[in-house]
Design a protein around this motif. Structure first.
Motif, short mmCIF file in Angstrom:
data_model
loop_
_atom_site.label_atom_id
_atom_site.label_comp_id
_atom_site.label_asym_id
_atom_site.label_seq_id
_atom_site.Cartn_x
_atom_site.Cartn_y
_atom_site.Cartn_z
N UNK A 261 -29.69 13.97 12.29
CA UNK A 261 -30.80 14.65 11.63
C UNK A 261 -31.09 16.04 12.14
N UNK A 262 -30.03 16.80 12.45
CA UNK A 262 -30.23 18.18 12.87
C UNK A 262 -30.51 19.09 11.68
N UNK A 263 -30.16 20.36 11.81
CA UNK A 263 -30.44 21.33 10.75
C UNK A 263 -29.76 20.91 9.45
N UNK A 264 -28.46 20.56 9.53
CA UNK A 264 -27.73 20.20 8.32
C UNK A 264 -28.15 18.82 7.82
N UNK A 265 -28.25 17.85 8.72
CA UNK A 265 -28.69 16.51 8.31
C UNK A 265 -30.07 16.53 7.69
N UNK A 266 -30.98 17.33 8.28
CA UNK A 266 -32.32 17.45 7.71
C UNK A 266 -32.30 18.07 6.33
N UNK A 267 -31.40 19.05 6.13
CA UNK A 267 -31.27 19.66 4.81
C UNK A 267 -30.75 18.67 3.78
N UNK A 268 -29.76 17.84 4.18
CA UNK A 268 -29.29 16.78 3.28
C UNK A 268 -30.42 15.82 2.93
N UNK A 269 -31.19 15.42 3.94
CA UNK A 269 -32.30 14.49 3.69
C UNK A 269 -33.27 15.07 2.67
N UNK A 270 -33.59 16.36 2.82
CA UNK A 270 -34.52 17.00 1.89
C UNK A 270 -33.93 17.08 0.49
N UNK A 271 -32.64 17.42 0.37
CA UNK A 271 -32.01 17.55 -0.95
C UNK A 271 -32.08 16.23 -1.71
#
Length: 473
Positions: free
Chosen positions: A9-19
Motif C-alpha cells: 500500500x505504498x504510493x503506487x498501491x495506494x493509487x491502485x486502491x483509489x482507482x
C-alpha cells in the motif's frame, strides 16, 4: 460489485486502491506497514478531490475499503490482484508464492514492476502479468501490460472499465516502453546538471514550457511528423536523421552516482520545490493534470479520449417525471478567485442538462448528424447558493412548453445537501442544420417531447419561472 486486492500500500498501491475504489470496486489491502491505512487514506483524499473532476457524469458509488493482515483473506474472491511491493525480485517471488497459494483461478494477478519481465516474475511458478501504471495511478490512464496474451486481454477489459488505457507490449523487454524513454531523458538530465549546464529547475522548465506540452497530446512521432511539414515524416527524418551521428548525447555513458552528485541534485531540488509539503505538491500536480486532461477531453486527444470513452460507459440516471439530467462533481477548474463556482459554469452545467434532455427525447448524436438539433435562444439564471470544488451537483429538468419548434425548459441545480443552488430557464428552437434555419422536429422527437410536456403539465409553475433581470420579490 467486483473486488480488487492490493498487495502493498505504498504510493503506487495506494493509487491502485483509489482507482478501483472510486470506480465502484470493493478494495482489500494487504500491507504489514502499520502506517499503511494512514498513507492510503491520504492518497484517497487527493483522489476523491481530483478524479471525479475529470468527468461530466458521476462515477459509481464507492466500494468498501478494508485492510487485512492475512493474505488468504485479502485475495479471496478477488477479480484483480495487484502486487506493488518494492522492486526486489526475491521479495516479489515470496509474495507471488503466497498470492498463488490463495488466489482464485480466474483472477488477474498483476505486478506494478517497472523493470522486471514476466519471465523473471514467474520463474518460481507464479502466473503474473506486468501491469505497470504511472503515478498518480488514480489519474493517469496508461498501464503497460506484458505477459500471457489471454490474461492481458482479460486485464485490458477490466482496466477499461475503471477508466484506464491498457497498452500491451508486444515483446517482454527490460523496463517495458515508457520507462525506457524516461530513463534516456533521466540519464541525459543527470549529465546536464553534473556538467553545470542547468539546474534541476531549469531542466524541468525546458520540459514543461516546451515539448512536454506537445507530448501530452501527440506523443513523440506525431509531433515530429508535423515538424516535417507538408512532406511529412520522411522529410523530417531526412533533415534531422544525420543529427543522430552528432555528439549531442551521452546516453550510452552514465555519470557516476557519487555523494557529490546526489547532494548537488537533492540541494537543487530542495531549492526548487522544498518549500511545499509533499501533499500540497501532489494536489498542485493533480489540479494541473485535471485541467490539461479536461482540455484534451474537448478534442478527444491523448488521455482526453480515454476519459470520454470511459464516461460513455458510466451509468446515467434513469428518466423519471422530473428527470435527473446531470449528476456530477464540481471540478476545480469551475471555481474562481472567490473560491466558489464561477457564474459561467452554472450556465455550462445547465447546457449539459439540456444536452442530456435532448438525448432523452431522441435528439441525440445520430439525430444531430442527420441534420436536426435544438439551439438555445434565451437563458435566465438565478444564483441562489454557492457551490465549491468537489461538491456533488444534481440537476433536474422540467418541461414548461414543448410544441412546434419550441422547447422551454426549467433546470433546478441542487448542491450536496440538496439545497437549491440555482435555477436556469432556457428557451430553445428546433433547427435544420443544413438550411441553418428553424424547422419542426421529427415526429419521433416531437412525440417524446410532448409526452414529457404532458407529464409535467400538472406540476406547479416553478418559482422563478418567467422572471426578468432585476424583478423584485
Amino acid at each position: 460489485m467486483k473486488t480488487a486486492a492490493i498487495i502493498g500500500g505504498g504510493v503506487i498501491g495506494g493509487g491502485w486502491a483509489a482507482r478501483f475504489l472510486l470506480n465502484g470496486w470493493n478494495v482489500r489491502v494487504f500491507d504489514p506497514d502499520p502506517d499503511a491505512e494512514r498513507k492510503i487514506s491520504e492518497v484517497l483524499a487527493n483522489a476523491r478531490r481530483s478524479l471525479p473532476s475529470l468527468y461530466d457524469k458521476a462515477l459509481p458509488p464507492e466500494g468498501a475499503l478494508t485492510f487485512h493482515a492475512d493474505m488468504a483473506e485479502a485475495v479471496a474472491d478477488a477479480a484483480w490482484i495487484q502486487e506493488s511491493v518494492p522492486e526486489r525480485l526475491e521479495l516479489k517471488h515470496k509474495i507471488h508464492a503466497q498470492i498463488q497459494a490463495h488466489a482464485p483461478a480466474d483472477a488477474v494477478i498483476g505486478s506494478s514492476t517497472s523493470g522486471f519481465k514476466p519471465s523473471e516474475l514467474n520463474a518460481e511458478g507464479a502466473r503474473a502479468v506486468v501491469a505497470h501504471p504511472f503515478n498518480p495511478v488514480y489519474l493517469l490512464p496508461l498501464v503497460e501490460l506484458v505477459g500471457d496474451a489471454g490474461t492481458c486481454a482479460q486485464a485490458s477489459d477490466l482496466l477499461r472499465d475503471v477508466g484506464m488505457y491498457p497498452l500491451t507490449v508486444r515483446k517482454e523487454i527490460d523496463a517495458h516502453i515508457a520507462d525506457r524513454l524516461l530513463e534516456a531523458v533521466w540519464r541525459e538530465g543527470l549529465w546536464l546538471i553534473k556538467d553545470g549546464i542547468c539546474t534541476t529547475e531549469e531542466l524541468d522548465e525546458s520540459i514543461r514550457m516546451g515539448f512536454g506540452l506537445r507530448w501530452a497530446q501527440m506523443g513523440l512521432f506525431e509531433t515530429y511528423r508535423i515538424a516535417g511539414g507538408e512532406a511529412g515524416m520522411k522529410h523530417f527524418m531526412a533533415q534531422f536523421g544525420p543529427a543522430l551521428e552528432w555528439p549531442w548525447t551521452k546516453l550510452m555513458d552514465v555519470p557516476e552516482f557519487t555523494d557529490e552528485l546526489v547532494d548537488l541534485i537533492a540541494g537543487q531540488s530542495d531549492a526548487q520545490s522544498g518549500h511545499m509539503p509533499i501533499r500540497d505538491l501532489e494536489r498542485l500536480r493533480d489540479d494541473n493534470l485535471v485541467g490539461m486532461m479536461r482540455a484534451l477531453k474537448k478534442s478527444g486527444s491523448g488521455a482526453g479520449g480515454v476519459i470520454t470513452a470511459h464516461e460513455a460507459i458510466l451509468p446515467t440516471p434513469e428518466a423519471v417525471d422530473l428527470p435527473v439530467t446531470v449528476s456530477r462533481p464540481v471540478p476545480q477548474s469551475w471555481t474562481d478567485y472567490n473560491g466558489h463556482m464561477n457564474e459561467a459554469h452554472y450556465t455550462e452545467a445547465s447546457a449539459q442538462a439540456t444536452d442530456r434532455f435532448m438525448e432523452l427525447i431522441g435528439c441525440d448524436a445520430d439525430y444531430i448528424a442527420a441534420g436536426g438539433s435544438y439551439f438555445t435562444v434565451e437563458n435566465h439564471v438565478r444564483f441562489l447558493d454557492e457551490l465549491h470544488a468537489g461538491d456533488a451537483l444534481t440537476i433536474t429538468t422540467q418541461v414548461l412548453t414543448g410544441e412546434g419548434k419550441k422547447m422551454h425548459l426549467f433546470h433546478r441545480l441542487f448542491g450536496p445537501e440538496g439545497q437549491l443552488a440555482a435555477t436556469v430557464e432556457t428557451l430553445l428552437l428546433h433547427m435544420d442544420l443544413n438550411a441553418r434555419g428553424t424547422s419542426l422536429p421529427s415526429d419521433a422527437v416531437a412525440d417524446q417531447l410532448a409526452s414529457y410536456a404532458a407529464a409535467h403539465a400538472g406540476l406547479p409553475l416553478p418559482e422563478g419561472a418567467g422572471r426578468h433581470v432585476g424583478q423584485r420579490g
